[in-house]
Design a protein around this motif. Sequence first.
Motif, PDB file in Angstrom:
ATOM      1  N   ARG A  83       0.962  -0.994  -0.110  1.00 40.44           N
ATOM      2  CA  ARG A  83       0.206   0.386   0.007  1.00 40.44           C
ATOM      3  C   ARG A  83       0.697   1.143  -0.122  1.00 40.44           C
ATOM      4  O   ARG A  83       0.797   2.325  -0.673  1.00 40.44           O
ATOM      5  N   GLN A  84       2.211   0.824   0.946  1.00 43.90           N
ATOM      6  CA  GLN A  84       2.845   2.118   0.835  1.00 43.90           C
ATOM      7  C   GLN A  84       3.472   2.152  -0.540  1.00 43.90           C
ATOM      8  O   GLN A  84       3.884   3.735  -1.158  1.00 43.90           O
ATOM      9  N   ALA A  85       3.876   1.538  -1.211  1.00 41.76           N
ATOM     10  CA  ALA A  85       4.565   1.205  -2.521  1.00 41.76           C
ATOM     11  C   ALA A  85       3.312   1.823  -3.787  1.00 41.76           C
ATOM     12  O   ALA A  85       3.761   2.874  -4.745  1.00 41.76           O
ATOM     13  N   GLU A  86       2.086   1.752  -3.299  1.00 38.11           N
ATOM     14  CA  GLU A  86       0.402   2.184  -5.076  1.00 38.11           C
ATOM     15  C   GLU A  86       1.133   3.783  -4.115  1.00 38.11           C
ATOM     16  O   GLU A  86       0.967   4.488  -5.317  1.00 38.11           O
ATOM     17  N   LEU A  87       1.140   4.595  -2.962  1.00 39.56           N
ATOM     18  CA  LEU A  87       1.231   6.008  -2.232  1.00 39.56           C
ATOM     19  C   LEU A  87       2.617   6.568  -3.517  1.00 39.56           C
ATOM     20  O   LEU A  87       2.507   7.279  -4.229  1.00 39.56           O
ATOM     21  N   LEU A  88       3.438   5.869  -2.705  1.00 36.95           N
ATOM     22  CA  LEU A  88       4.686   6.883  -3.686  1.00 36.95           C
ATOM     23  C   LEU A  88       4.891   6.065  -4.515  1.00 36.95           C
ATOM     24  O   LEU A  88       4.898   7.366  -5.333  1.00 36.95           O
ATOM     25  N   ASN A  89       4.414   5.231  -5.634  1.00 36.01           N
ATOM     26  CA  ASN A  89       4.220   6.053  -7.385  1.00 36.01           C
ATOM     27  C   ASN A  89       3.449   6.961  -7.809  1.00 36.01           C
ATOM     28  O   ASN A  89       3.313   7.431  -8.337  1.00 36.01           O
ATOM     29  N   GLN A  90       2.136   6.839  -7.740  1.00 35.82           N
ATOM     30  CA  GLN A  90       1.175   8.291  -7.271  1.00 35.82           C
ATOM     31  C   GLN A  90       1.718   9.498  -6.928  1.00 35.82           C
ATOM     32  O   GLN A  90       2.051  10.168  -7.825  1.00 35.82           O
ATOM     33  N   ILE A  91       2.714   9.620  -5.498  1.00 36.48           N
ATOM     34  CA  ILE A  91       3.276  10.789  -5.434  1.00 36.48           C
ATOM     35  C   ILE A  91       4.684  11.164  -6.806  1.00 36.48           C
ATOM     36  O   ILE A  91       4.694  12.055  -7.240  1.00 36.48           O
ATOM     37  N   VAL A  92       5.342   9.930  -7.234  1.00 36.86           N
ATOM     38  CA  VAL A  92       5.890  10.501  -8.448  1.00 36.86           C
ATOM     39  C   VAL A  92       5.529  10.754  -9.836  1.00 36.86           C
ATOM     40  O   VAL A  92       5.907  11.586 -10.286  1.00 36.86           O
ATOM     41  N   CYS A  93       4.625   9.732 -10.103  1.00 42.17           N
ATOM     42  CA  CYS A  93       3.745  10.317 -11.214  1.00 42.17           C
ATOM     43  C   CYS A  93       3.151  11.546 -10.934  1.00 42.17           C
ATOM     44  O   CYS A  93       2.880  12.753 -12.233  1.00 42.17           O
ATOM     45  N   GLU A  94       2.617  12.379 -10.191  1.00 43.16           N
ATOM     46  CA  GLU A  94       2.721  13.847  -9.968  1.00 43.16           C
ATOM     47  C   GLU A  94       3.636  14.608  -9.574  1.00 43.16           C
ATOM     48  O   GLU A  94       3.211  16.095  -9.493  1.00 43.16           O
ATOM     49  N   LEU A  95       5.254  13.911  -9.692  1.00 40.43           N
ATOM     50  CA  LEU A  95       6.001  15.136  -9.891  1.00 40.43           C
ATOM     51  C   LEU A  95       6.240  16.066 -10.866  1.00 40.43           C
ATOM     52  O   LEU A  95       5.781  14.917 -12.243  1.00 40.43           O
ATOM     53  N   PRO A  96       6.246  17.032 -11.010  1.00 36.32           N
ATOM     54  CA  PRO A  96       6.939  17.501 -12.607  1.00 36.32           C
ATOM     55  C   PRO A  96       7.971  17.207 -13.446  1.00 36.32           C
ATOM     56  O   PRO A  96       8.947  16.106 -12.684  1.00 36.32           O
ATOM     57  N   LEU A  97       7.994  17.089 -15.105  1.00 34.14           N
ATOM     58  CA  LEU A  97       8.765  16.548 -15.910  1.00 34.14           C
ATOM     59  C   LEU A  97      10.016  16.714 -15.006  1.00 34.14           C
ATOM     60  O   LEU A  97      11.059  15.770 -15.228  1.00 34.14           O
ATOM     61  N   GLU A  98      10.412  17.783 -14.443  1.00 29.15           N
ATOM     62  CA  GLU A  98      11.874  18.233 -14.243  1.00 29.15           C
ATOM     63  C   GLU A  98      12.071  17.829 -13.599  1.00 29.15           C
ATOM     64  O   GLU A  98      13.799  17.622 -12.951  1.00 29.15           O
ATOM     65  N   HIS A  99      11.527  16.574 -12.792  1.00 31.08           N
ATOM     66  CA  HIS A  99      11.963  16.287 -11.502  1.00 31.08           C
ATOM     67  C   HIS A  99      12.851  15.162 -11.343  1.00 31.08           C
ATOM     68  O   HIS A  99      12.984  13.741 -12.417  1.00 31.08           O
ATOM     69  N   PRO A 100      14.240  15.271 -10.969  1.00 27.19           N
ATOM     70  CA  PRO A 100      15.087  13.779 -10.780  1.00 27.19           C
ATOM     71  C   PRO A 100      13.976  12.349 -10.376  1.00 27.19           C
ATOM     72  O   PRO A 100      14.337  11.611 -11.044  1.00 27.19           O
ATOM     73  N   LEU A 101      13.089  12.187  -9.206  1.00 32.84           N
ATOM     74  CA  LEU A 101      12.579  11.140  -9.479  1.00 32.84           C
ATOM     75  C   LEU A 101      11.174  10.899 -10.908  1.00 32.84           C
ATOM     76  O   LEU A 101      10.563   9.662 -10.108  1.00 32.84           O
ATOM     77  N   SER A 102      11.272  11.437 -11.578  1.00 35.59           N
ATOM     78  CA  SER A 102       9.668  11.562 -12.044  1.00 35.59           C
ATOM     79  C   SER A 102      10.767  10.945 -13.313  1.00 35.59           C
ATOM     80  O   SER A 102       9.244  10.118 -13.933  1.00 35.59           O
ATOM     81  N   ASN A 103      11.283  10.214 -13.433  1.00 34.14           N
ATOM     82  CA  ASN A 103      11.233   8.874 -14.341  1.00 34.14           C
ATOM     83  C   ASN A 103      11.197   8.101 -13.507  1.00 34.14           C
ATOM     84  O   ASN A 103      12.286   6.953 -14.427  1.00 34.14           O
ATOM     85  N   ALA A 104      11.580   7.687 -12.735  1.00 30.97           N
ATOM     86  CA  ALA A 104      12.047   6.872 -11.407  1.00 30.97           C
ATOM     87  C   ALA A 104      10.673   5.595 -11.788  1.00 30.97           C
ATOM     88  O   ALA A 104      10.126   5.487 -12.134  1.00 30.97           O
TER      89      ALA A 104
END
Length: 168
Positions: free
Chosen positions: A115-136
């Motif tokens: 469940r924590q992985a689901e939330l983290l994936n959602q947070i990463v999807c909402e990051l701006p494209l220029e953020h270093p983790l947006s392509n994780a």
Amino acid sequence: MDEVITAADASASFRSGSSPPSIFPSNVPLLSALLSLAIAQFLKPFTTWFKEKRWDPRRMAGSGGMPSSHSATVTALAVAVGLQEGISGPTFAVALVLACVVMYDASGVRLHAGRQAELLNQIVCELPLEHPLSNARPLRDSLGHTPLQVLAGAVLGCVVAFVVRNSN
């Protein structure tokens, strides 16, 4: 005069009275556990299709989902040991404690990690494209089991252990 039997003599007399080797292991607890694991993994694509109306054969090799193959495996092992050796011995105690720990972990720690992985994936999807983790790469979020999935795996393990025991 006392007669001495060597280990080779005892082994030869034991082998001559035993049945020929089989391609299936004669170890009922091991066979029950492995068969439960295989059946549970085989059922996962079908239960996914039934629930989500999509066919995903990769579910057969993955963790999580219905039924819990971890629960099926350890329950089959514990029940088969109990049927074979009785429930008062230390082997059954070890198998039972192992089953309890594995099922608790599947429905507790691993479920919440998923469940924590689901939330983290959602947070990463909402990051701006220029953020270093947006392509994780997304984290695996199908790690644990609901209590119903654990219960279904445990029931499957019991059934398989009884069937294997009665077929020998």
